[in-house]
Design a protein around this motif. Structure first.
Motif, PDB file in Angstrom:
ATOM      1  N   PRO A   1       0.826  -1.203   0.000  1.00 35.18           N
ATOM      2  CA  PRO A   1       0.000   0.000   0.000  1.00 35.18           C
ATOM      3  C   PRO A   1       0.863   1.257   0.000  1.00 35.18           C
ATOM      4  O   PRO A   1       1.933   1.299   0.578  1.00 35.18           O
ATOM      5  CB  PRO A   1      -0.790  -0.128   1.313  1.00 35.18           C
ATOM      6  CG  PRO A   1       0.031  -1.029   2.170  1.00 35.18           C
ATOM      7  CD  PRO A   1       0.718  -1.976   1.224  1.00 35.18           C
ATOM      8  N   ASP A   2       0.384   2.299  -0.688  1.00 37.31           N
ATOM      9  CA  ASP A   2       1.092   3.565  -0.727  1.00 37.31           C
ATOM     10  C   ASP A   2       1.027   4.230   0.642  1.00 37.31           C
ATOM     11  O   ASP A   2       0.114   4.001   1.441  1.00 37.31           O
ATOM     12  CB  ASP A   2       0.471   4.486  -1.783  1.00 37.31           C
ATOM     13  CG  ASP A   2       0.616   3.897  -3.190  1.00 37.31           C
ATOM     14  OD1 ASP A   2       1.585   3.147  -3.389  1.00 37.31           O
ATOM     15  OD2 ASP A   2      -0.233   4.193  -4.039  1.00 37.31           O
ATOM     16  N   LYS A   3       2.019   5.118   0.896  1.00 37.17           N
ATOM     17  CA  LYS A   3       2.032   5.816   2.167  1.00 37.17           C
ATOM     18  C   LYS A   3       0.826   6.735   2.314  1.00 37.17           C
ATOM     19  O   LYS A   3       0.396   7.030   3.425  1.00 37.17           O
ATOM     20  CB  LYS A   3       3.334   6.618   2.299  1.00 37.17           C
ATOM     21  CG  LYS A   3       4.559   5.737   2.510  1.00 37.17           C
ATOM     22  CD  LYS A   3       5.782   6.585   2.787  1.00 37.17           C
ATOM     23  CE  LYS A   3       6.996   5.693   3.064  1.00 37.17           C
ATOM     24  NZ  LYS A   3       8.207   6.491   3.354  1.00 37.17           N
ATOM     25  N   GLU A   4       0.285   7.189   1.165  1.00 35.00           N
ATOM     26  CA  GLU A   4      -0.866   8.085   1.228  1.00 35.00           C
ATOM     27  C   GLU A   4      -2.095   7.367   1.768  1.00 35.00           C
ATOM     28  O   GLU A   4      -2.971   8.005   2.349  1.00 35.00           O
ATOM     29  CB  GLU A   4      -1.162   8.649  -0.165  1.00 35.00           C
ATOM     30  CG  GLU A   4      -0.029   9.536  -0.706  1.00 35.00           C
ATOM     31  CD  GLU A   4      -0.350  10.064  -2.085  1.00 35.00           C
ATOM     32  OE1 GLU A   4      -1.398   9.664  -2.638  1.00 35.00           O
ATOM     33  OE2 GLU A   4       0.435  10.874  -2.617  1.00 35.00           O
ATOM     34  N   THR A   5      -2.175   6.057   1.586  1.00 35.79           N
ATOM     35  CA  THR A   5      -3.333   5.304   2.077  1.00 35.79           C
ATOM     36  C   THR A   5      -3.151   4.873   3.527  1.00 35.79           C
ATOM     37  O   THR A   5      -4.114   4.436   4.151  1.00 35.79           O
ATOM     38  CB  THR A   5      -3.567   4.065   1.212  1.00 35.79           C
ATOM     39  OG1 THR A   5      -2.423   3.193   1.304  1.00 35.79           O
ATOM     40  CG2 THR A   5      -3.770   4.452  -0.234  1.00 35.79           C
ATOM     41  N   LYS A   6      -1.936   5.007   4.047  1.00 39.67           N
ATOM     42  CA  LYS A   6      -1.696   4.628   5.445  1.00 39.67           C
ATOM     43  C   LYS A   6      -2.004   5.827   6.333  1.00 39.67           C
ATOM     44  O   LYS A   6      -1.122   6.587   6.723  1.00 39.67           O
ATOM     45  CB  LYS A   6      -0.246   4.163   5.631  1.00 39.67           C
ATOM     46  CG  LYS A   6       0.070   2.868   4.899  1.00 39.67           C
ATOM     47  CD  LYS A   6       1.473   2.391   5.217  1.00 39.67           C
ATOM     48  CE  LYS A   6       1.749   1.049   4.577  1.00 39.67           C
ATOM     49  NZ  LYS A   6       3.085   0.513   4.926  1.00 39.67           N
ATOM     50  N   THR A   7      -3.270   5.968   6.650  1.00 40.32           N
ATOM     51  CA  THR A   7      -3.729   7.131   7.402  1.00 40.32           C
ATOM     52  C   THR A   7      -4.002   6.820   8.861  1.00 40.32           C
ATOM     53  O   THR A   7      -4.249   7.735   9.648  1.00 40.32           O
ATOM     54  CB  THR A   7      -5.017   7.669   6.762  1.00 40.32           C
ATOM     55  OG1 THR A   7      -6.007   6.620   6.738  1.00 40.32           O
ATOM     56  CG2 THR A   7      -4.765   8.145   5.343  1.00 40.32           C
ATOM     57  N   GLU A   8      -3.958   5.545   9.246  1.00 42.36           N
ATOM     58  CA  GLU A   8      -4.310   5.162  10.614  1.00 42.36           C
ATOM     59  C   GLU A   8      -3.059   4.965  11.454  1.00 42.36           C
ATOM     60  O   GLU A   8      -2.035   4.479  10.967  1.00 42.36           O
ATOM     61  CB  GLU A   8      -5.142   3.866  10.604  1.00 42.36           C
ATOM     62  CG  GLU A   8      -6.345   3.912   9.692  1.00 42.36           C
ATOM     63  CD  GLU A   8      -7.314   5.020  10.073  1.00 42.36           C
ATOM     64  OE1 GLU A   8      -7.545   5.208  11.288  1.00 42.36           O
ATOM     65  OE2 GLU A   8      -7.837   5.695   9.173  1.00 42.36           O
ATOM     66  N   GLU A   9      -3.165   5.367  12.715  1.00 43.53           N
ATOM     67  CA  GLU A   9      -2.043   5.170  13.640  1.00 43.53           C
ATOM     68  C   GLU A   9      -1.816   3.676  13.881  1.00 43.53           C
ATOM     69  O   GLU A   9      -2.769   2.899  13.874  1.00 43.53           O
ATOM     70  CB  GLU A   9      -2.321   5.863  14.974  1.00 43.53           C
ATOM     71  CG  GLU A   9      -2.269   7.389  14.895  1.00 43.53           C
ATOM     72  CD  GLU A   9      -0.876   7.888  14.514  1.00 43.53           C
ATOM     73  OE1 GLU A   9       0.107   7.329  15.023  1.00 43.53           O
ATOM     74  OE2 GLU A   9      -0.789   8.827  13.711  1.00 43.53           O
TER      75      GLU A   9
ATOM     76  N   ARG B   1      11.558   9.021  16.457  1.00 46.32           N
ATOM     77  CA  ARG B   1      10.322   8.385  16.916  1.00 46.32           C
ATOM     78  C   ARG B   1       9.124   8.778  16.059  1.00 46.32           C
ATOM     79  O   ARG B   1       8.259   7.953  15.777  1.00 46.32           O
ATOM     80  CB  ARG B   1      10.065   8.722  18.392  1.00 46.32           C
ATOM     81  CG  ARG B   1      11.128   8.124  19.306  1.00 46.32           C
ATOM     82  CD  ARG B   1      10.762   8.243  20.773  1.00 46.32           C
ATOM     83  NE  ARG B   1      11.769   7.565  21.583  1.00 46.32           N
ATOM     84  CZ  ARG B   1      11.777   6.270  21.852  1.00 46.32           C
ATOM     85  NH1 ARG B   1      10.801   5.505  21.382  1.00 46.32           N
ATOM     86  NH2 ARG B   1      12.717   5.732  22.597  1.00 46.32           N
ATOM     87  N   VAL B   2       9.070  10.047  15.666  1.00 41.22           N
ATOM     88  CA  VAL B   2       7.969  10.486  14.792  1.00 41.22           C
ATOM     89  C   VAL B   2       8.049   9.769  13.449  1.00 41.22           C
ATOM     90  O   VAL B   2       7.035   9.254  12.933  1.00 41.22           O
ATOM     91  CB  VAL B   2       8.011  12.014  14.607  1.00 41.22           C
ATOM     92  CG1 VAL B   2       7.026  12.450  13.523  1.00 41.22           C
ATOM     93  CG2 VAL B   2       7.705  12.713  15.921  1.00 41.22           C
ATOM     94  N   HIS B   3       9.235   9.720  12.856  1.00 36.75           N
ATOM     95  CA  HIS B   3       9.411   9.061  11.565  1.00 36.75           C
ATOM     96  C   HIS B   3       9.138   7.558  11.684  1.00 36.75           C
ATOM     97  O   HIS B   3       8.565   6.952  10.766  1.00 36.75           O
ATOM     98  CB  HIS B   3      10.838   9.302  11.067  1.00 36.75           C
ATOM     99  CG  HIS B   3      11.101   8.753   9.697  1.00 36.75           C
ATOM    100  ND1 HIS B   3      10.491   9.240   8.565  1.00 36.75           N
ATOM    101  CD2 HIS B   3      11.907   7.727   9.270  1.00 36.75           C
ATOM    102  CE1 HIS B   3      10.899   8.572   7.505  1.00 36.75           C
ATOM    103  NE2 HIS B   3      11.755   7.639   7.919  1.00 36.75           N
ATOM    104  N   TRP B   4       9.517   6.960  12.793  1.00 38.85           N
ATOM    105  CA  TRP B   4       9.275   5.525  13.019  1.00 38.85           C
ATOM    106  C   TRP B   4       7.780   5.227  13.066  1.00 38.85           C
ATOM    107  O   TRP B   4       7.304   4.274  12.446  1.00 38.85           O
ATOM    108  CB  TRP B   4       9.962   5.122  14.323  1.00 38.85           C
ATOM    109  CG  TRP B   4       9.767   3.702  14.726  1.00 38.85           C
ATOM    110  CD1 TRP B   4      10.267   2.587  14.130  1.00 38.85           C
ATOM    111  CD2 TRP B   4       9.019   3.234  15.846  1.00 38.85           C
ATOM    112  NE1 TRP B   4       9.890   1.453  14.798  1.00 38.85           N
ATOM    113  CE2 TRP B   4       9.121   1.827  15.869  1.00 38.85           C
ATOM    114  CE3 TRP B   4       8.283   3.862  16.842  1.00 38.85           C
ATOM    115  CZ2 TRP B   4       8.505   1.041  16.833  1.00 38.85           C
ATOM    116  CZ3 TRP B   4       7.674   3.092  17.817  1.00 38.85           C
ATOM    117  CH2 TRP B   4       7.780   1.703  17.805  1.00 38.85           C
ATOM    118  N   ARG B   5       7.024   6.031  13.779  1.00 38.25           N
ATOM    119  CA  ARG B   5       5.573   5.819  13.853  1.00 38.25           C
ATOM    120  C   ARG B   5       4.911   6.085  12.503  1.00 38.25           C
ATOM    121  O   ARG B   5       3.925   5.424  12.153  1.00 38.25           O
ATOM    122  CB  ARG B   5       4.962   6.712  14.929  1.00 38.25           C
ATOM    123  CG  ARG B   5       5.316   6.292  16.354  1.00 38.25           C
ATOM    124  CD  ARG B   5       4.506   7.083  17.360  1.00 38.25           C
ATOM    125  NE  ARG B   5       3.099   6.720  17.301  1.00 38.25           N
ATOM    126  CZ  ARG B   5       2.542   5.760  18.040  1.00 38.25           C
ATOM    127  NH1 ARG B   5       3.285   5.061  18.887  1.00 38.25           N
ATOM    128  NH2 ARG B   5       1.260   5.501  17.952  1.00 38.25           N
TER     129      ARG B   5
END
Length: 358
Positions: free
Chosen positions: A5-13, A215-219
């Motif tokens: 999946p594209d990063k744009e579709t990964k909207t959930e924490e 940590r922000v980039h990891w999440r």
């Protein structure tokens, strides 16, 4: 097209399971700058306490060789080996504290960020790491740009600190050229310690920023699509349709066992068509009647039908049937508040049986 999946579709924490799985695989937020700062601090510590003492000890240990070089016999290979061992021992005594301090600092920086764990997955060969395309993306992607920015920031900070420090000590450096040469090493060491102290202070700011960014980039990399969350929920909790079917089957099995126990009941207390509770009482088995079956509407009618087919008395008592249905559980004794009312009904049933016998 890629199946990922594209990063744009990964909207959930990321969920707790996603985070836990990532940590177990060794995917943890790590700041490279923390290790750099730990190394600088270790060097500062070594320069402040170990360098002078260690150098004096090394000079003292080697003074015999320097002052009396001809006193060592080098007639064969064994003599050369002994000399090499002596030199290596003195050098080891000088380098051991330095190496140990650097190693402890590196381990402390890693443990400060994440708890140590053994992860075999990280050392397995992965052909994707040899991909030129992914390597290019790492170099020129967001992460690469951030690393380049940090490198520029470090270079600029070190250059500025070095420039300010050299200007502040310009007179002292010029005078050192005309002073006793034996004092020059101490002057250079003092200047180097001041320079390193300034670099450490500047690096602390960079490390604080880098820890937050890591940590922000990891999440962000662990973010999930809604479909991934649904799939994970199915894996952990089970497919809702399957679970509903399993609950239905469990209810059917429990209902069948309950119906099979109705012929063993002593009596059935019913609210003509809405509620039915089948009770079994044997004074030799239990101290109070046990609920062997209960039901509402169609199940209540089925309980009454089975009871009538097996000549089990059915007593109609609206309030008692409703209360027993709401307050009792299958295969459990009735609550004490119903003892008197149920005892009266049982006495009535036994009296009817005695009348029929007579």
């Amino acid at each position: 097209m890629s199946d990922q999946p594209d990063k744009e579709t990964k909207t959930e924490e990321p969920t707790e399971k996603k985070i836990r799985d990532a940590i177990e695989k060794g995917n943890t937020p790590t700041s490279k700058e923390a290790s750099v700062l730990a190394t600088f601090l270790a060097i500062l510590l070594i320069g402040s306490f170990a360098t002078v003492t260690g150098a004096r000890r090394l000079v003292s240990g080697l003074s015999g060789l320097i002052d009396d070089a001809g006193g060592f016999t080098l007639g064969n290979g064994a003599d050369a080996l002994l000399l090499t061992h002596a030199l290596a021992l003195e050098a080891g005594r000088f380098l051991a504290p330095i190496v140990a301090t650097l190693a402890v600092a590196g381990l402390a920086a890693a443990w400060f960020q994440n708890a140590p764990r053994i992860v075999g997955h990280r050392i397995k060969p992965d052909p994707s790491r040899l991909s030129l395309l992914k390597g290019w993306q790492r170099l020129f992607g967001i992460q690469g740009a951030v690393e380049f920015g940090k490198a520029l920031l470090k270079f600029g900070a070190i250059s500025l600190i070095a420039l300010l420090l050299l200007r502040a000590n310009e007179a002292g450096l010029v005078n050192a050229m005309f002073s006793d040469p034996s004092a020059l090493p101490e002057t250079i060491l003092h200047l180097a310690m001041r320079l390193l102290s300034g670099i450490c202070i500047a690096t602390i700011v960079l490390v604080a920023f880098d820890l937050v960014w890591a940590r922000v980039h990891w999440r962000q990399n662990l973010r999930m699509t809604r479909q991934e969350i649904k799939d994970e929920h199915k894996q952990t909790e089970g497919d809702p349709l399957v679970k509903a079917r399993q609950r239905s089957l469990a209810r059917d099995r429990a209902r069948n066992r309950m119906m099979a126990a109705v012929p063993k009941a002593t009596l059935v207390i019913a609210n003509p068509t809405h509620f039915a509770v089948a009770l079994r009482y044997d004074r030799d088995e239990t101290a109070a009647p046990i609920v062997v079956a209960k039901g509402q509407d169609l199940i209540a009618l089925k309980i009454r039908q089975i009871a009538e087919d097996n000549d089990i008395p059915v007593i109609e008592n609206r309030e008692l049937a409703r209360s027993l249905y709401a307050s009792t559980e299958i295969d459990r004794m009735i609550p004490p508040q119903f003892y008197r009312m149920v005892a009266e009904v049982i006495c009535y049933v036994y009296s009817r049986k005695m009348e029929k016998v007579v």
